[in-house]
Design a protein around this motif. Sequence first.
Motif, mmCIF file in Angstrom:
data_model
loop_
_atom_site.group_PDB
_atom_site.id
_atom_site.type_symbol
_atom_site.label_atom_id
_atom_site.label_comp_id
_atom_site.label_asym_id
_atom_site.label_seq_id
_atom_site.Cartn_x
_atom_site.Cartn_y
_atom_site.Cartn_z
ATOM 1 N N GLN A 105 19.079 32.605 56.658
ATOM 2 C CA GLN A 105 19.830 31.903 57.530
ATOM 3 C C GLN A 105 19.231 30.881 58.326
ATOM 4 O OE1 GLN A 105 21.605 35.419 59.804
ATOM 5 N NE2 GLN A 105 22.110 36.489 58.109
ATOM 6 N N HIS A 106 20.342 29.988 58.922
ATOM 7 C CA HIS A 106 19.786 28.975 59.840
ATOM 8 C C HIS A 106 19.078 29.443 61.102
ATOM 9 C CE1 HIS A 106 19.971 24.867 61.249
ATOM 10 N NE2 HIS A 106 20.288 25.248 62.510
ATOM 11 N N ILE A 107 18.117 28.644 61.654
ATOM 12 C CA ILE A 107 17.553 28.939 62.796
ATOM 13 C C ILE A 107 18.045 27.955 63.681
ATOM 14 C CG2 ILE A 107 15.363 29.139 63.887
ATOM 15 C CD1 ILE A 107 13.947 30.758 61.899
ATOM 16 N N PHE A 108 18.568 28.360 64.812
ATOM 17 C CA PHE A 108 18.658 27.223 65.744
ATOM 18 C C PHE A 108 17.662 26.723 66.684
ATOM 19 C CE2 PHE A 108 22.882 29.833 65.125
ATOM 20 C CZ PHE A 108 23.599 28.721 64.863
ATOM 21 N N SER A 109 17.700 25.485 66.957
ATOM 22 C CA SER A 109 16.394 24.949 67.507
ATOM 23 C C SER A 109 16.551 24.846 69.029
ATOM 24 C CB SER A 109 16.050 23.514 66.964
ATOM 25 O OG SER A 109 17.076 22.925 67.322
ATOM 26 N N TYR A 110 17.651 25.138 69.515
ATOM 27 C CA TYR A 110 18.204 25.044 70.939
ATOM 28 C C TYR A 110 18.328 26.257 71.653
ATOM 29 C CZ TYR A 110 22.866 25.357 69.183
ATOM 30 O OH TYR A 110 23.952 25.959 68.438
ATOM 31 N N ASP A 111 18.158 26.390 72.991
ATOM 32 C CA ASP A 111 18.458 27.675 73.650
ATOM 33 C C ASP A 111 19.791 27.698 74.089
ATOM 34 O OD1 ASP A 111 17.652 29.888 74.720
ATOM 35 O OD2 ASP A 111 16.563 28.958 76.590
ATOM 36 N N THR A 112 20.413 28.930 73.992
ATOM 37 C CA THR A 112 21.748 29.092 74.252
ATOM 38 C C THR A 112 21.865 29.674 75.643
ATOM 39 O OG1 THR A 112 22.357 29.520 71.886
ATOM 40 C CG2 THR A 112 24.133 29.852 73.517
ATOM 41 N N ILE A 113 21.502 28.825 76.469
ATOM 42 C CA ILE A 113 21.689 29.531 77.986
ATOM 43 C C ILE A 113 22.442 28.129 78.961
ATOM 44 C CG2 ILE A 113 19.804 30.639 78.058
ATOM 45 C CD1 ILE A 113 18.114 28.387 79.596
ATOM 46 N N VAL A 114 22.903 28.548 80.143
ATOM 47 C CA VAL A 114 23.298 27.301 80.770
ATOM 48 C C VAL A 114 22.269 26.423 81.266
ATOM 49 C CG1 VAL A 114 24.378 27.029 83.273
ATOM 50 C CG2 VAL A 114 25.291 28.922 81.994
ATOM 51 N N GLN A 115 22.508 25.098 81.256
ATOM 52 C CA GLN A 115 21.636 24.121 81.247
ATOM 53 C C GLN A 115 22.156 22.722 82.071
ATOM 54 O OE1 GLN A 115 19.838 22.915 77.273
ATOM 55 N NE2 GLN A 115 20.614 24.902 77.269
ATOM 56 N N PRO B 250 27.268 27.523 77.520
ATOM 57 C CA PRO B 250 27.936 28.224 76.499
ATOM 58 C C PRO B 250 28.955 29.386 76.986
ATOM 59 C CG PRO B 250 25.639 28.982 76.972
ATOM 60 C CD PRO B 250 26.153 27.978 77.970
ATOM 61 N N TYR B 251 30.012 29.453 76.448
ATOM 62 C CA TYR B 251 30.952 30.524 76.923
ATOM 63 C C TYR B 251 31.342 31.505 75.872
ATOM 64 C CZ TYR B 251 34.609 27.564 74.779
ATOM 65 O OH TYR B 251 35.320 26.934 74.011
ATOM 66 N N ASP B 252 31.983 32.713 76.382
ATOM 67 C CA ASP B 252 32.269 33.480 75.393
ATOM 68 C C ASP B 252 33.853 33.384 74.877
ATOM 69 O OD1 ASP B 252 30.737 35.676 74.405
ATOM 70 O OD2 ASP B 252 30.555 36.725 76.349
ATOM 71 N N PRO C 104 26.894 32.857 72.138
ATOM 72 C CA PRO C 104 28.250 32.229 71.897
ATOM 73 C C PRO C 104 27.895 30.828 71.072
ATOM 74 C CG PRO C 104 27.950 32.821 74.286
ATOM 75 C CD PRO C 104 26.577 33.115 73.587
ATOM 76 N N GLN C 105 28.706 30.444 70.529
ATOM 77 C CA GLN C 105 28.657 29.280 69.732
ATOM 78 C C GLN C 105 29.459 27.993 70.258
ATOM 79 O OE1 GLN C 105 26.605 29.336 66.594
ATOM 80 N NE2 GLN C 105 25.990 30.751 68.199
ATOM 81 N N GLN C 106 30.465 28.477 71.120
ATOM 82 C CA GLN C 106 31.312 27.321 71.809
ATOM 83 C C GLN C 106 30.825 27.000 73.292
ATOM 84 O OE1 GLN C 106 33.699 26.031 70.326
ATOM 85 N NE2 GLN C 106 33.915 27.397 68.796
#
Length: 626
Positions: free
Chosen positions: A584-594, A603-605, A616-618
């Motif tokens: 599976q793909h590994i995301f290189s970026y952090d999913t947090i408010v920035q 990122p929102y639900d 979240p992906q959106q």
Amino acid sequence: MGPTLILRLGICQKPLKSLFHRGSSALFTLKTPLCESLQLPLSARFLCTRDNNPHPGGRQTDRRIGGQTDGQARVRNSTIRYTEEEDWRDEVKGRGKSPTLRQKPSFPRSVFAAGTAKRTAEIMSRKAALVSRDQREKEPTKREEKMQPPDRPLSAAEWRKLKESYGNIPQFDIMMMNVMLNSETELDITKSLLTFVATERGTLSYELLLRYLTLCERYGHDAEMFDVYDIMRGSFPSLDTGACSLFIKLFTRTARWREALTVLQDIKKVITPSPRNYGCIISAAMVNGDLTTAWALYDELIEKGLSPHQETWGSMFKAVGKTKEENGEKTEAISQSEHQERLLGILLYMRNNQIYPKHSLACTISAWFESLTGQNWTGSWTSISPKGTCRCCGAELESTQLTDEEYQQLKDRVFTDIIHGQDVFKKTTPEELQKFMLFMKKKPAFHVVIDGLNVANINSDKRKQSEALLAVVSELNRQGLTVLVLGRKHMLTPSVSWARHHMDLILKKAHCFFTENISEDDPFLLYATLNSGKSCKFVTRDLMRDHKACLTDMSTRRLFFKWQRGHQLVLSGPVNVGKKVRFQHIFSYDTIVQTSGDSWHLPYDDTEDRCTHEVPQQWLCLTKKH
């Protein structure tokens, strides 16, 4: 308004546990629509008592508050084969600037992507148990199912006849009030029931008043709630959390919102108010332009270690009413510029606590940014490319790679809390752990560490366990990566599942360490990966939730989750001989408010199916034009 009604209200001999120890006079004069509606003669006197039975025809009021440097090994990321789904389009068709239009691009599969995980049997059973309990509490009893509320107000004689038709069942009034509560019965009909009970018993119980209060709150009968408030405060030395919470909700949606502060102070004498209690008053203060009170309560909420509800944040980001200064009142009100800074602080709080706003809150935040005079903010719904860039503004998001300081902190805490921990002897033995540490010192830094048993069980056919493990090891070995396989000693014993020639090939292609059969191999997996450098990855389907929970502080847990998302390789389905092994793909970026100052990315639900280990992906992209 009718004549004054003199009511003598007594206190029951066996009250519920009191929350607020406050004396009250048993005799008082009250002139209210509720009292008039009871239609009692002027000489009537009745006692308001709490029933001896703490569960009269309904559930007891809930008292619970609701409310990465070692710089040793470098993994050749480009050589590890991921799923074909990683070929994303660089542009999202129809991408618009309006935040009201959400894009739904297809995302590469990832075990950490929101909505990917299915409900496990454990979660499903736990949820089913909760639903079953809630249904038992909320669904009407068989007797209540047979009950039907009258279609008009009844006299006392008619209520008596109706009660007799149900066999004079105990707690008839409570059960009937429950039926009325769930059937949106007209208020006059409900009042006629209270009149009947007061006439027949000479008393209105705490439970009955509480249900009547709930009915009034649910259907917006605020004036009646004020009457109930006066009666209950004057009649009972204590009010439970359920009643207090209802009264706070009542006051905060009316012009009398400041009276909720008194109720809040009463609660604080005994327990910590819930985030919902604080949130209602904060929202009311914001609507009425009292920023000073709103932010004082918000600070108090945070200081008590409570997490605000997203509805509270939503009310704080929405436009406020006229401030005290604008109304000509002398006050040390918070200025609008300070208010803006405090709101930006909420976004930083979300970042630091890895909180994702719901879509509704993201809409409110976007609208607030765009409403800022002279700042030219624009909000757009977007997604992030596999390379970690915003598809809307092209900004590069933060990496999942830890800093040297963060990486060292994580290593130390994992070793202390997970590998050693308080239950070290349940996971391994001191001798085995020491043997493994010596093994690691003698070996080179690894590119990939494999949980052998976990990978071998990827296929449903248990006769092909060694075959599946060999296929994965061979693929990584073919890519020129240094591999460590962690297994258990029973894997070395030839059997139907573990073929000797497969294991011989694995021993040739990879470094191997086999623990005792009763040992837990996950701690060894984490130790080996973290000690092989910031670029080392590990292969397992285990999401490590139990091990993350062993970490004693929240900041380290967040670091662990960030590191995990950037370093865990998960196989994409079963491993078949003759077919390519894909991950599976590994995301290189952090999913947090920035933020970068001139831009914010949130990122929102947008789904209710996201599990705690998923992200979240959106995204909401907010950019400032100069």
